[in-house]
Enzyme design. Structure first.
Site, PDB file in Angstrom:
ATOM      1  N   GLU A   1      20.420  39.044-135.553  1.00  0.00           N
ATOM      2  CA  GLU A   1      21.162  39.723-136.623  1.00  0.00           C
ATOM      3  C   GLU A   1      21.491  38.675-137.679  1.00  0.00           C
ATOM      4  OE1 GLU A   1      21.486  42.830-136.831  1.00  0.00           O
ATOM      5  OE2 GLU A   1      20.871  43.429-134.820  1.00  0.00           O
TER       6      GLU A   1
ATOM      7  N   CYS B   1      28.036  39.923-143.843  1.00  0.00           N
ATOM      8  CA  CYS B   1      26.576  39.884-143.978  1.00  0.00           C
ATOM      9  C   CYS B   1      26.028  41.087-144.729  1.00  0.00           C
ATOM     10  CB  CYS B   1      25.925  39.772-142.605  1.00  0.00           C
ATOM     11  SG  CYS B   1      26.290  41.155-141.499  1.00  0.00           S
TER      12      CYS B   1
END
Length: 456
Positions: free
Chosen positions: A210, A244
């Site tokens: 991720e 993010c």
């Protein structure tokens, strides 16, 4: 770290202790109870590490994980059941099904920006799937790491979930070289993700990465500018932009640039006081290194709004940048802070060319009232996920996979996708013995036509 602790996890798994529904359910209930017991300690830790308010800590960290646990508990029993699938004519009258089996001992490596959620949310999936786990929180959020140590110690035995602390660059390679994990789940930068991937490849260990990227946001001329500005501002400047999936830069149609910028300034004014260092709702940059990096970006454009900072407390106010060159670092690297470049476009291809400079972003967002335009943009921009007329909230839906593609990562999780990530889908064919036609056995001469019929 004592390697015997890792082997104790392996032994516990091999004894089958983690496979039952009762064990999995109990681990999730233990984690849920531990989060409530340590709630105040978590607030204090997140405030110390990132100056998160209690409200933000609940929404983005504690409550997020509790919601994930509750969702998994409601569905876990059905997920564990064999899944019947069709059977082809050649295998008639067999029965075919998929069996979800745990992988074994998994390694979960968390980042510093959401230091509780991004360790525990994957752990929920790992436990639900029947695995034992090693969790490595970020050393850059030391207060939260210390609370996570208390949480795991109170909720699990060391041969069920083992928390490992220390400098990641030293601890993680040593662990991965000394012990073969059955899966590695890493959240963090693309640079470090590449190293993790290489370490895992040496032993053919599957990974979920991720990562990040430069997530673009397109504003069409027909967008609801006021709503777009509010939804962008609340997400981009949450956690001081250290998210993010926050918008990394805006691509605003030139015909609506000025009114949109005014709406965006007003939204920031409404949400935060002018001196962010004193704002209860506004966080700080995690450390001096990140702060210095962000200050360098300030020099690469014209400040439309904000730009103030307080070095001793690592505070940088919400800032809008204009006149940013495509080759500037702020447009080449993931910003991961409260700076937001505002770019314009007049033809769609201009915007697509800018996006293509950092392709495969973790997320893509578009604001428009036209469904056809929205669908066109979603089809044109490859990304891990995205939103239409919203920003970042796709990750809060348990029914949607969350993950990247290309440079922004591989694999996905949340809800059932977490369970699947930490499971192996074993295909099983069960054939009765009462039907055993001779054409399946040698000699095959003269049987070509019947074989063709069964294998069309």
């Amino acid at each position: 770290m004592n390697d015997s602790l890792l082997h104790a996890l392996r032994q516990n798994f091999q004894q089958g202790n983690s496979r039952s529904y009762a064990w999995r359910r109990q681990q999730l209930l233990n984690l849920k109870a531990a989060l409530y017991r340590h709630e105040e300690a978590i607030y204090a830790a997140l405030s110390a590490d990132l100056k998160k308010s209690k409200e933000e800590a609940w929404i983005t960290e504690i409550g997020f994980v509790l919601s994930e646990i509750s969702y998994v508990l409601r569905h876990l029993k059905s997920w564990m059941q064999p899944q019947n699938v069709g059977t082809n004519l050649l295998n008639f009258p067999s029965k075919s099904y998929l069996l979800s089996e745990p992988l074994g001992v998994v390694l979960i490596i968390g980042p510093w920006n959401y230091p509780l959620q991004l360790v525990l949310a994957p752990l929920v999936g790992a436990l639900a799937a029947g695995n034992c786990a090693v969790v490595k929180p970020s050393e850059l959020a030391p207060a939260t790491s210390a609370v996570l140590r208390q949480i795991t110690a109170s909720a699990f035995k060391e041969n069920e979930v083992l928390l490992v602390e220390g400098e990641g660059a030293a601890v993680i390679p040593r662990m991965m070289e000394a012990f073969r994990f059955d899966h590695v789940f890493y959240t963090g930068s693309t640079q470090v993700g590449t190293i993790i991937y290489q370490l895992a490849a040496k032993q053919l260990v599957p990974v979920t990465l991720e990562l990040g990227g430069k997530s673009p946001t397109v504003i069409e001329p027909d967008a609801n500018l006021e709503v777009a500005a509010r939804r962008i501002a609340v997400t981009k400047f949450s956690n001081a932009g250290q998210m993010c999936v926050a918008p990394d830069y805006l691509l605003v149609h030139q015909s609506v640039r000025e009114p949109f910028v005014q709406h965006l300034k007003k939204a920031i004014d409404d949400f935060y006081v002018s001196e962010a260092v004193r704002d209860y709702h506004y966080g700080k940059v995690v450390n001096q290194r990140q702060f210095d990096r962000l200050l360098q970006y300030l020099q690469e454009g014209t400040v439309l709004y904000g730009g103030s900072y307080d070095a001793p407390t690592l505070h940088l106010s919400p800032t809008l940048l204009a006149d940013v060159r495509p080759e500037a670092k702020v447009m080449q690297e993931e910003i991961f802070g409260p700076l937001l470049p505002v770019l314009t476009w007049s033809k769609e291809q201009e915007a697509l060319d800018i996006i293509a400079r950092n392709n495969n972003p973790l997320a893509f967002y578009v604001f428009t009232e036209n469904d056809k335009k929205a669908n066109w943009w979603m089809e044109q921009v490859p990304a891990g996920g995205g939103c239409i007329n919203n920003v970042s909230f796709h990750l809060t839906n348990h029914n949607l996979p969350f993950g990247g593609r290309g440079n922004s990562g591989m694999g996905a999780y949340h809800g059932k996708y977490s369970f699947d990530t930490f499971s192996h889908k074993k295909g099983v064919l069960k054939t009765p013995t009462w039907f055993d036609p001779a054409f399946k056995y040698p000699p095959f001469k003269g049987k070509l036509n019947i074989l063709k019929r069964f294998m069309r």
